[in-house]
Design a protein around this motif. Structure first.
Motif, PDB file in Angstrom:
ATOM      1  N   VAL A  74       0.840  -1.201   0.000  1.00 60.70           N
ATOM      2  CA  VAL A  74       0.000   0.000   0.000  1.00 60.70           C
ATOM      3  C   VAL A  74       0.877   1.254   0.000  1.00 60.70           C
ATOM      4  O   VAL A  74       0.610   2.219  -0.717  1.00 60.70           O
ATOM      5  CB  VAL A  74      -0.952  -0.011   1.210  1.00 60.70           C
ATOM      6  CG1 VAL A  74      -1.743   1.301   1.288  1.00 60.70           C
ATOM      7  CG2 VAL A  74      -1.921  -1.189   1.130  1.00 60.70           C
ATOM      8  N   ARG A  75       1.936   1.240   0.808  1.00 61.69           N
ATOM      9  CA  ARG A  75       2.835   2.398   0.868  1.00 61.69           C
ATOM     10  C   ARG A  75       3.533   2.665  -0.469  1.00 61.69           C
ATOM     11  O   ARG A  75       3.824   3.812  -0.797  1.00 61.69           O
ATOM     12  CB  ARG A  75       3.893   2.160   1.943  1.00 61.69           C
ATOM     13  CG  ARG A  75       3.428   2.442   3.361  1.00 61.69           C
ATOM     14  CD  ARG A  75       4.546   2.109   4.307  1.00 61.69           C
ATOM     15  NE  ARG A  75       4.271   2.544   5.664  1.00 61.69           N
ATOM     16  CZ  ARG A  75       4.979   2.145   6.723  1.00 61.69           C
ATOM     17  NH1 ARG A  75       5.996   1.311   6.553  1.00 61.69           N
ATOM     18  NH2 ARG A  75       4.691   2.581   7.920  1.00 61.69           N
ATOM     19  N   ALA A  76       3.788   1.571  -1.203  1.00 59.49           N
ATOM     20  CA  ALA A  76       4.529   1.707  -2.466  1.00 59.49           C
ATOM     21  C   ALA A  76       3.656   2.206  -3.610  1.00 59.49           C
ATOM     22  O   ALA A  76       4.176   2.547  -4.681  1.00 59.49           O
ATOM     23  CB  ALA A  76       5.154   0.360  -2.849  1.00 59.49           C
ATOM     24  N   ALA A  77       2.341   2.279  -3.407  1.00 58.85           N
ATOM     25  CA  ALA A  77       1.443   2.724  -4.478  1.00 58.85           C
ATOM     26  C   ALA A  77       1.726   4.181  -4.833  1.00 58.85           C
ATOM     27  O   ALA A  77       2.041   5.013  -3.970  1.00 58.85           O
ATOM     28  CB  ALA A  77      -0.012   2.556  -4.048  1.00 58.85           C
ATOM     29  N   GLU A  78       1.598   4.491  -6.109  1.00 58.77           N
ATOM     30  CA  GLU A  78       1.856   5.853  -6.573  1.00 58.77           C
ATOM     31  C   GLU A  78       0.887   6.835  -5.918  1.00 58.77           C
ATOM     32  O   GLU A  78      -0.321   6.597  -5.863  1.00 58.77           O
ATOM     33  CB  GLU A  78       1.704   5.915  -8.099  1.00 58.77           C
ATOM     34  CG  GLU A  78       2.045   7.266  -8.688  1.00 58.77           C
ATOM     35  CD  GLU A  78       1.921   7.281 -10.195  1.00 58.77           C
ATOM     36  OE1 GLU A  78       2.063   8.366 -10.790  1.00 58.77           O
ATOM     37  OE2 GLU A  78       1.678   6.205 -10.783  1.00 58.77           O
ATOM     38  N   GLY A  79       1.422   7.909  -5.403  1.00 55.84           N
ATOM     39  CA  GLY A  79       0.587   8.942  -4.792  1.00 55.84           C
ATOM     40  C   GLY A  79       0.182   8.674  -3.366  1.00 55.84           C
ATOM     41  O   GLY A  79      -0.630   9.417  -2.812  1.00 55.84           O
ATOM     42  N   PHE A  80       0.715   7.602  -2.747  1.00 59.79           N
ATOM     43  CA  PHE A  80       0.374   7.309  -1.354  1.00 59.79           C
ATOM     44  C   PHE A  80       0.791   8.487  -0.466  1.00 59.79           C
ATOM     45  O   PHE A  80       1.853   9.068  -0.666  1.00 59.79           O
ATOM     46  CB  PHE A  80       1.083   6.030  -0.895  1.00 59.79           C
ATOM     47  CG  PHE A  80       0.909   5.731   0.573  1.00 59.79           C
ATOM     48  CD1 PHE A  80      -0.218   5.070   1.014  1.00 59.79           C
ATOM     49  CD2 PHE A  80       1.861   6.143   1.504  1.00 59.79           C
ATOM     50  CE1 PHE A  80      -0.387   4.802   2.365  1.00 59.79           C
ATOM     51  CE2 PHE A  80       1.693   5.887   2.859  1.00 59.79           C
ATOM     52  CZ  PHE A  80       0.564   5.212   3.283  1.00 59.79           C
ATOM     53  N   PRO A  81      -0.024   8.898   0.530  1.00 58.12           N
ATOM     54  CA  PRO A  81      -1.287   8.288   0.966  1.00 58.12           C
ATOM     55  C   PRO A  81      -2.538   8.895   0.317  1.00 58.12           C
ATOM     56  O   PRO A  81      -3.634   8.417   0.529  1.00 58.12           O
ATOM     57  CB  PRO A  81      -1.290   8.579   2.460  1.00 58.12           C
ATOM     58  CG  PRO A  81      -0.618   9.916   2.567  1.00 58.12           C
ATOM     59  CD  PRO A  81       0.448   9.925   1.500  1.00 58.12           C
ATOM     60  N   ASP A  82      -2.355   9.960  -0.460  1.00 58.43           N
ATOM     61  CA  ASP A  82      -3.513  10.634  -1.053  1.00 58.43           C
ATOM     62  C   ASP A  82      -4.293   9.699  -1.982  1.00 58.43           C
ATOM     63  O   ASP A  82      -5.532   9.782  -2.062  1.00 58.43           O
ATOM     64  CB  ASP A  82      -3.075  11.882  -1.819  1.00 58.43           C
ATOM     65  CG  ASP A  82      -2.555  12.972  -0.896  1.00 58.43           C
ATOM     66  OD1 ASP A  82      -2.879  12.922   0.301  1.00 58.43           O
ATOM     67  OD2 ASP A  82      -1.826  13.861  -1.364  1.00 58.43           O
TER      68      ASP A  82
END
Length: 321
Positions: A74-82
């Protein structure tokens, strides 16, 4: 809420929330996982229900946990945390109407007709139910050309007639959606039966599940209710009513689905029973406590007394106590 609840949930794409745990996979409690991701509890719980964050069973039998590798994903997703917050953003009537480019009055009509479905609710200071909608759902609805006639011009006569008759499917549709989330999140037959049973009042559950061992087991497995007020407070009672089927057709449909779920669960394995003599144990869920029906059945040693208690509960229910 048409069709078979269990079949519908089972035929849906595999929910990522139902992933199996591995003994060598480190995991965190859900509260710790929420802190690690910088999400509020309500945000985290909705993300789990929507499948945005995957959970795994707790091998000790407690509440589901979150694998460390899932936190990292989840942290590695683009734009995290928005990016995560955008996926789970919820809006009320006014903001939802603005997103769709319609008036609040028209939005409320669409919601009452069941054309837009709430994803959660809360109680305001006047103890009125406030429905919240997934912003992504509303945007997709407004962008679909097939829905254009619903967003402008005069409401169709058939729909106006339904509104005039007082139709309001918001609570019923929320219950259906919420139940679907939970059903897709587990493959355990008794847990699935408990999810369906949570839509009925305790008297009806006791009527369909006369075995007190099964009744208490269902109560232990039922999903956690939204936290609105202390137990037995007016707010908690209103929340319970909102979560309980109240339309005759809906009640019949839920009862039929519970019967199917129970048949599958009993075929899978029996409900836990004590290995020696003594009274009937009624395990309490750490989130809920025993339901009144199961709690009352706790000390009854035979079916005759159970039937007598059920008649007593029906009289109390009819008297509104």
């Amino acid at each position: 809420m048409a069709g078979n609840m269990l079949t519908t949930a089972a035929s849906a794409p595999a929910h990522p929330h139902s992933a199996r745990a591995h003994s060598d996979r480190p995991s965190l409690t859900q509260s710790r996982a929420a802190r690690e991701l910088g999400l509020r509890r309500s945000e985290f719980e909705l993300a789990v229900l929507l499948g945005r964050i995957r959970t795994v069973p707790d091998e000790a039998g407690g509440r589901r946990r979150v694998a460390v590798e899932e936190i990292e994903r989840v942290r590695a997703a683009e734009g995290f945390p928005d990016s995560v917050r955008q996926q789970i953003r919820v809006v009320g009537t006014t903001e939802g109407a603005e997103l769709m480019g319609i008036s609040s009055t028209r939005f409320t009509k669409l919601a009452r007709l069941g054309l837009v479905v709430p994803v959660k609710f809360y109680l305001n200071r006047y103890r009125a139910v406030v429905w919240l909608y997934l912003a992504q759902d509303l945007q997709q609805f407004a962008e679909d050309p097939a829905n254009a006639p619903l967003l402008s011009g005069r409401v169709a006569t058939a729909l106006r007639d339904q509104l005039a008759e007082g139709v309001d499917l918001r609570a019923r549709n929320w219950r259906g959606r919420h139940t679907g989330f939970h059903l897709r999140g587990t493959e355990d037959t008794w847990e699935r039966a408990a999810i369906v049973a949570s839509l009925l009042d305790p008297v009806q559950v006791a009527e369909l599940v006369p075995d007190p061992y099964e009744c208490s087991y269902l109560n232990r497995l039922r999903p956690r209710a939204p936290g609105h007020g202390a137990p037995d407070s007016p707010a908690a009672q209103l929340t319970e009513r909102t979560m309980t089927a109240d339309d005759p057709d809906e009640i019949l449909w839920v009862r039929a689905n519970l019967s199917l779920a129970l048949a599958e669960a009993r075929e899978d394995r029996p409900a836990p029973r004590p290995t020696s003599g003594g009274g009937i144990p009624v395990p309490r869920s750490p989130q809920h406590g025993a339901s009144p029906a199961c709690e009352a059945l706790g000390g009854l040693p035979d079916a005759k007394q159970s039937r007598g208690l059920l008649r007593w509960m029906r009289r109390k229910h009819a008297a509104g106590t």
